[in-house]
Design a protein around this motif. Structure first.
Motif, PDB file in Angstrom:
ATOM      1  N   TYR A   1      34.322  35.844  46.479  1.00  0.00           N
ATOM      2  CA  TYR A   1      34.668  34.939  45.565  1.00  0.00           C
ATOM      3  C   TYR A   1      33.942  35.500  44.263  1.00  0.00           C
ATOM      4  O   TYR A   1      32.910  36.308  44.325  1.00  0.00           O
ATOM      5  CB  TYR A   1      33.934  33.699  45.831  1.00  0.00           C
ATOM      6  CG  TYR A   1      34.389  32.682  46.912  1.00  0.00           C
ATOM      7  CD1 TYR A   1      35.523  31.851  46.673  1.00  0.00           C
ATOM      8  CD2 TYR A   1      34.307  32.796  47.986  1.00  0.00           C
ATOM      9  CE1 TYR A   1      36.068  31.111  47.554  1.00  0.00           C
ATOM     10  CE2 TYR A   1      34.797  32.340  49.328  1.00  0.00           C
ATOM     11  CZ  TYR A   1      35.775  31.286  48.899  1.00  0.00           C
ATOM     12  OH  TYR A   1      36.310  30.466  49.859  1.00  0.00           O
TER      13      TYR A   1
ATOM     14  N   PRO B   1      45.226  34.673  45.269  1.00  0.00           N
ATOM     15  CA  PRO B   1      44.499  36.011  45.446  1.00  0.00           C
ATOM     16  C   PRO B   1      45.603  36.833  45.708  1.00  0.00           C
ATOM     17  O   PRO B   1      45.686  37.881  46.723  1.00  0.00           O
ATOM     18  CB  PRO B   1      43.732  35.826  46.790  1.00  0.00           C
ATOM     19  CG  PRO B   1      44.227  34.710  47.286  1.00  0.00           C
ATOM     20  CD  PRO B   1      44.857  33.971  46.399  1.00  0.00           C
TER      21      PRO B   1
ATOM     22  N   PRO C   1      39.265  39.408  43.685  1.00  0.00           N
ATOM     23  CA  PRO C   1      38.881  38.712  42.870  1.00  0.00           C
ATOM     24  C   PRO C   1      38.546  39.482  41.497  1.00  0.00           C
ATOM     25  O   PRO C   1      38.901  38.710  40.390  1.00  0.00           O
ATOM     26  CB  PRO C   1      37.305  38.468  43.390  1.00  0.00           C
ATOM     27  CG  PRO C   1      37.738  38.325  44.853  1.00  0.00           C
ATOM     28  CD  PRO C   1      38.628  39.486  45.105  1.00  0.00           C
TER      29      PRO C   1
ATOM     30  N   SER D   1      41.692  39.882  39.534  1.00  0.00           N
ATOM     31  CA  SER D   1      42.346  38.893  39.061  1.00  0.00           C
ATOM     32  C   SER D   1      41.835  38.437  37.886  1.00  0.00           C
ATOM     33  O   SER D   1      42.544  38.025  37.002  1.00  0.00           O
ATOM     34  CB  SER D   1      42.333  37.652  40.266  1.00  0.00           C
ATOM     35  OG  SER D   1      42.900  37.901  41.331  1.00  0.00           O
TER      36      SER D   1
ATOM     37  N   GLU E   1      38.781  30.392  41.981  1.00  0.00           N
ATOM     38  CA  GLU E   1      39.587  31.507  42.724  1.00  0.00           C
ATOM     39  C   GLU E   1      39.063  31.077  44.274  1.00  0.00           C
ATOM     40  O   GLU E   1      38.070  30.368  44.406  1.00  0.00           O
ATOM     41  CB  GLU E   1      39.080  32.841  42.676  1.00  0.00           C
ATOM     42  CG  GLU E   1      39.667  33.543  41.461  1.00  0.00           C
ATOM     43  CD  GLU E   1      39.487  34.982  41.240  1.00  0.00           C
ATOM     44  OE1 GLU E   1      38.444  35.403  40.850  1.00  0.00           O
ATOM     45  OE2 GLU E   1      40.244  35.611  41.327  1.00  0.00           O
TER      46      GLU E   1
ATOM     47  N   SER F   1      44.495  40.183  49.622  1.00  0.00           N
ATOM     48  CA  SER F   1      45.166  40.483  48.214  1.00  0.00           C
ATOM     49  C   SER F   1      46.132  41.818  48.397  1.00  0.00           C
ATOM     50  O   SER F   1      45.977  42.609  49.276  1.00  0.00           O
ATOM     51  CB  SER F   1      44.295  40.916  47.291  1.00  0.00           C
ATOM     52  OG  SER F   1      43.507  42.053  47.383  1.00  0.00           O
TER      53      SER F   1
END
Length: 259
Positions: free
Chosen positions: A7, A29, A33, A36, A59, A168
């Motif tokens: 996170y 995801p 993270p 992103s 997220e 991811s």
């Protein structure tokens, strides 16, 4: 780095913006993270500023958690994968707002990847091997290989020796490149971008197969969103290419426009 935190802290408003309404955006995801936030952070801030709101980025660990967040009215806008969108649309009326056009297309391909030294000729040659997917609800990461195997009479839940859920697509790609997985199914756009940025990845990986075109990941809104906010978000996204800042953001995202 495969050990990135699961996170990131939510993006918090600046002191001068605390009296503004919030634009809360959830990011599925598809990327890890940090990646992103690098990819979508400026876009979220742009949209919030244009709408006179304070940005907040949320997220979660899985695609299902993003859908749950939208179901519980925890976000105004979500950047999600196509298959979770279909599920959310059927389950509680999740609405697609826009989709990106990339390279003139609103579709992409999933790639099945193996290490460059692998002798595999098809997905069937990965039986008993370690296989990586971004998420169980990912069309590119799991739905495609699972259906492909079922169509050939194999049980996808028993086929692989170990199924690694990486969280991811970029992590699934790195799992193959670094030898943690013997194969992976990933979003081809993410692989191509990573290979351009780091040619070593392309040398370490071989594309075993490509799917037929799949629908691009949509930007979606809750069915309970205020109609005026829905219209404003859609209008701003559809017209981004018409102002210099919006065009620069689209160029950075490698997106032609939204439709």
């Amino acid at each position: 780095d495969l050990r990135e935190p699961e996170y990131l802290p939510r993006s918090r408003p600046t002191p001068e913006a605390r009296d503004q309404p919030v634009l809360r955006v959830a990011i599925a995801p598809m990327l890890s993270p940090v990646k992103s936030l690098e990819r979508y952070g400026d876009l979220v801030r742009y949209l919030a500023r244009k709408l006179g709101r304070s940005p907040e980025i949320v997220e979660r660990r899985t695609y299902a958690e993003i859908n749950a967040l939208m179901r519980l009215r925890g976000c105004d806008l979500a950047i999600i994968c196509a298959y979770p969108y279909v599920q959310g649309n059927q389950d509680f009326g999740l609405k697609a707002l826009v989709v990106p056009v990339i390279g003139g297309k609103t579709t992409f391909h999933a790639y099945v990847l193996v290490p460059s030294a692998s002798q595999a000729g098809s997905l069937l040659d990965l039986e008993g091997k370690r296989f990586a997917s971004a998420d169980l609800l990912s069309a590119a990461g799991w739905l495609h290989p699972a259906v492909w195997l079922q169509e050939r009479g194999r049980n996808p839940h028993e086929f692989f020796g170990r199924h690694l859920i990486t969280g991811s697509h970029d992590r699934a790609i790195l799992a193959v490149a670094y030898g943690f997985a013997d194969g992976a199914s990933v979003n081809g756009l993410i692989y191509e971008q990573m290979a351009r940025e780091d040619p070593a990845i392309a040398r370490q990986i071989r594309i075993l197969s490509r799917t037929q075109p799949l629908g691009m990941s949509p930007f979606a809104v809750s069915p309970w969103i205020a109609p005026e906010l829905e219209r404003a978000l859609q209008s701003r996204l559809l017209s981004m290419q018409e102002d210099a800042e919006g065009k620069a953001l689209l160029d950075a995202l490698k997106v032609d426009r939204f439709v």
